[in-house]
Write an enzyme that holds these catalytic residues in place. Structure first.
Site: not given
Length: 297
Positions: A12, A39, A216, A239, A245, A278, A280
């Site tokens: 979390m 995670g 880049t 953000d 990921d 966006r 988060g």
């Protein structure tokens, strides 16, 4: 449909937004706080599922409220959680500070992720049925090595994100097909400050390398080929949490679909570019139609 297995962490994310991150001993006032499922393992699983793959998540959550929410979030994104076990104690958490330039600093508390130190019965079968296995380093190294070796035995492509960066065991490198470090991780692993030199050094350890370079773009190297630089779309970052990921998950899908390398890298870069606009981590990850639309621009 493309099958992706992910062996890794679920956390979390406890995210604080500030104008600038505090220095040591300093207190600053933030403007917002959010709890966001994340995670690196779960993020990559969600990224791959939203990019169009059938995804199975192997890992652990705690028997707390965070654990229930983490599982629900994965399932809501279409990730199979049959191999995500629930253990006694708290789920993993990541404490994140995001500044106005979109940069972040992160402290990870492993929690339930620390119990994932081996493959459980059935895990190897999940890996064997996949087209690719996504790995990171937020669970104990023994499990990462076991997962990579299981994939290697069954001819499944292994994609390793070496984060949080640490020395990589020879047995893990021997079972890694594609290494995807960011620039800092590539430098740390090799001691080379130039990304091209770092990528060349990493090619002595693994067959293929993609060094992500933030705004880049990315640098791809494979043994016996010339370096390939793929630029990132120009966007204004809000953000950057989870961007790496998102890139890794989308890239695994594109390669499993047998797209040409340049196209796969550009497609993954388009996915990451959407995510940084966006807030988060998992919440920012795009669905396949969004990636296709962005990739086509």
């Amino acid at each position: 449909m493309t099958q992706i297995a992910v062996l890794g962490s679920t956390n979390m994310d406890l995210v604080t937004y500030v104008a600038r991150a505090p220095q040591r001993g300093e207190t600053v006032t933030g403007r917002e706080f959010r709890t966001v499922p994340g995670g690196k393992g779960a993020n990559q699983a969600i990224a791959a599922a939203r990019a169009g793959a059938t995804v199975s998540m192997i890992g652990a959550v705690g028997n707390d409220a965070f654990g229930m929410r983490l599982r629900d979030t994965l399932e809501h994104s279409g990730v199979d959680t049959d191999s995500l076990r629930t253990v006694e104690g708290p789920s993993g958490t990541a404490h994140i500070v995001v500044d106005d330039e979109g940069g972040n600093s992160i402290v990870v508390i492993p929690g339930a992720n620390g119990t994932v130190d081996h493959l459980s019965p059935g895990d190897e079968g999940v890996i064997a049925s996949a087209d690719a296995l996504l790995l990171q380093l937020e669970i104990p190294p023994a499990a990462v090595v076991a997962g990579a070796q299981a994939a290697h035995r069954h001819g499944v492509r292994t994609v390793l994100t070496p984060s949080p960066v640490r020395p990589l065991p020879p047995e893990l490198l021997a079972a890694t097909d594609l290494l995807v470090p960011n620039e800092y991780e590539a430098i740390t692993l090799t001691g080379r400050t130039d990304p091209r030199e770092a990528a060349a050094a990493l090619l002595e350890l693994v067959p293929q390398v993609v060094v992500t370079l933030g705004a880049t773009g990315c640098l791809y190297r494979a043994r016996g080929t010339e370096p390939l630089v793929v630029p990132a779309p120009r966007v204004t970052a809000v953000d950057s949490t989870g961007a790496g990921d998102t890139f890794a998950g989308a890239l695994a899908v594109a390669l499993a679909e047998e797209r040409p390398v340049r196209e796969a890298l550009s497609w993954a870069a388009a996915a990451a570019a959407i995510s940084v606009q966006r807030a988060g981590a998992s919440a920012s990850m795009p669905y396949r139609p969004e990636i296709e639309a962005r990739y086509g621009t």
